[in-house]
Write a protein that holds these residues in place. Sequence first.
Motif, short mmCIF file in Angstrom:
data_model
loop_
_atom_site.label_atom_id
_atom_site.label_comp_id
_atom_site.label_asym_id
_atom_site.label_seq_id
_atom_site.Cartn_x
_atom_site.Cartn_y
_atom_site.Cartn_z
N UNK A 339 1.00 -1.13 0.03
CA UNK A 339 0.05 0.06 -0.18
C UNK A 339 0.81 1.33 -0.01
N UNK A 340 0.46 2.44 -0.12
CA UNK A 340 0.88 3.65 -0.25
C UNK A 340 1.76 3.84 1.16
N UNK A 341 1.31 3.39 2.35
CA UNK A 341 1.93 3.29 3.44
C UNK A 341 3.56 2.83 3.78
N UNK A 342 3.75 1.51 2.61
CA UNK A 342 4.75 0.79 2.51
C UNK A 342 5.98 1.63 1.62
N UNK A 343 5.68 2.61 1.10
CA UNK A 343 6.60 3.54 0.50
C UNK A 343 7.56 3.91 1.46
N UNK A 344 8.88 3.81 0.99
CA UNK A 344 10.01 4.61 2.03
C UNK A 344 11.31 4.00 1.78
N UNK A 345 12.29 4.49 2.74
CA UNK A 345 13.54 3.72 2.71
C UNK A 345 13.83 2.50 3.36
N UNK A 346 14.21 1.56 2.66
CA UNK A 346 14.37 0.31 3.42
C UNK A 346 15.97 -0.29 3.30
N UNK A 347 16.27 -0.99 4.37
CA UNK A 347 17.53 -1.60 4.46
C UNK A 347 17.45 -2.89 5.42
N UNK A 348 18.42 -3.62 5.37
CA UNK A 348 18.35 -4.93 6.21
C UNK A 348 19.92 -5.05 7.00
N UNK A 349 19.79 -5.74 8.04
CA UNK A 349 21.06 -5.87 8.89
C UNK A 349 21.01 -7.14 9.61
N UNK A 350 22.57 -7.64 9.37
CA UNK A 350 22.76 -9.11 9.87
C UNK A 350 23.54 -8.88 11.14
N UNK A 351 23.30 -9.52 12.16
CA UNK A 351 23.76 -9.06 13.52
C UNK A 351 25.40 -9.37 13.59
N UNK A 352 26.06 -10.06 12.73
CA UNK A 352 27.53 -10.36 12.43
C UNK A 352 28.25 -9.70 11.32
N UNK A 353 27.60 -9.63 10.29
CA UNK A 353 28.06 -9.15 8.78
C UNK A 353 27.88 -7.79 8.59
N UNK A 354 26.94 -7.13 9.35
CA UNK A 354 26.66 -5.73 9.15
C UNK A 354 25.15 -5.38 8.38
N UNK A 355 25.25 -4.16 7.91
CA UNK A 355 23.95 -3.68 7.53
C UNK A 355 24.22 -3.40 5.68
N UNK A 356 23.03 -3.32 5.15
CA UNK A 356 22.95 -2.97 3.67
C UNK A 356 22.92 -1.50 3.46
N UNK A 357 23.03 -1.04 2.29
CA UNK A 357 22.77 0.26 2.07
C UNK A 357 21.51 0.41 1.97
N UNK A 358 20.88 1.77 1.96
CA UNK A 358 19.41 1.94 1.77
C UNK A 358 18.77 1.86 0.38
N UNK A 359 17.76 1.59 0.00
CA UNK A 359 16.87 1.81 -1.10
C UNK A 359 15.65 2.07 -1.03
N UNK A 360 15.28 3.07 -1.83
CA UNK A 360 13.81 3.64 -1.61
C UNK A 360 12.94 2.69 -2.74
N UNK A 361 11.85 2.35 -1.94
CA UNK A 361 10.79 1.35 -2.72
C UNK A 361 9.65 2.32 -2.96
N UNK A 362 9.52 2.35 -4.27
CA UNK A 362 8.28 3.41 -4.72
C UNK A 362 7.04 2.62 -5.10
N UNK A 363 5.70 2.93 -4.41
CA UNK A 363 4.47 2.46 -4.72
C UNK A 363 3.68 3.52 -5.41
N UNK A 364 3.22 2.84 -6.46
CA UNK A 364 2.14 3.66 -7.36
C UNK A 364 1.00 2.83 -7.75
#
Length: 438
Positions: A339-364
């Motif tokens: 839904x429109x509320x899911x639009x935004x900046x996402x990233x993920x993190x592994x507790x040992x390996x670190x985190x990913x860069x951010x990516x914007x997910x666009x909903x239309x």
Amino acid sequence: MLPEAPPTSWIGLNFAGPLMFSPLIYFSLGQRSASLLISPDRSQFFEYESVSLRCEIKGNSTEWTLKRYTSTGKHLGSVINYKIETAKTSDSGEYWCESTSGEQSNTVNITVHGGHVILESPALPVTERHSVTLRCRLKTTSNITADFYKDGSFIKTESTGELTIPAVSGFYKCIIPMKGESPVSKMITTDDTPTTLIVHPNRSQFFEYESVSLNCKIQGNSTGWRLKRYKSTGKISESAVDRGFNHGSSYEVTTTKTSDSGVYRCDSGSGEHSNAVNITVHDGAVILESPTLPLTKGHSVTLNCRYKKTPSDLTADFYKDGSLIRTGSTGEMAIPAVSQSDEGWYWCQHRELGESPQSFMNVTGSTPDPSPSISPIPEVSMSLSRLLCSLLVVSPYLVVTTVLMVKCYRTENSGQRQLGVSGSGGSEACSSAQVLLQ
């Protein structure tokens, strides 16, 4: 007082004024097997002007014919090209191309006006917000002061009789003081991008030394389009263009590097452009696999936290706009219906390996019609002993009441058949029944 704009739900079957557009016109021309073209491209004409209509068909032309619908339902013959040398008001109507299998092209509405003023506006759809010029014409002259209106509201007065505006769908007309007003015309706009930037694989983050290809998928004329890279991740501007990047309309990187990161877009020489895609090449151990193209509301998507070297524990934390939203034991996060509320900046993190860069997910896009809600049936719980007790208590009253009501019914019917006969027994029975029911 100006008349209000006609409702868009009118189809033009029974009308007193200018013919309205059929809902068929709202389909994109690029999605059809045939397109109806009109020359000159306008929807209003004076009497005795000429106009040409042509069915442009993809594939077999023998199965298509040009048709016209007016208030009398008259159709044209089996032709795909039609020229009106001297138009008359009777030539007004809706024109379209139709195949023997029932396929239809876009619909073009033509109004031949017997008055003194017409509005020259495009009959075919125009790209939304692109520049379009409306011309208010007097039968005897041009370049005369005219007032322009949209959806019944005044826009502007132009001394040249021409108004250039960003194309916005709506009902337009013009008025030349002391001379008259034009019929109303519907301007159809489309936001279809003529060119789309396709990324394969469809994700915005890559590890170093992976491969990625970018291709400008062009509709129509492919000349003049070039893939450009912008080093700035903020607002795209010409000053941020990577001048050393020159790869035509396609680009393939077999071994990506962090220097390949940037915003990519297809641009034409005339100022048109495609969607923009932000590509990030990461030299770390974790990336987030998310789609590059906008997601349609109601569709599903799975975000994948990917690791350069597979750890023993795949569990990943997923973040949106700085907040932890979910933890996935398999390194994935599924959204069944975005839904429109899911639009935004996402990233993920592994507790040992670190985190990913951010990516914007666009909903239309538009949300699918929700399934009709069904109220749950309330559960009724009662023990067997309580059920038997209730029946024993209620049953005598039900039996007595039923007997009294039957007696009451028979007595009243008897009274109706024999006028003047007293029904005191029936009245007592009815009274007793009413008391029991209360």
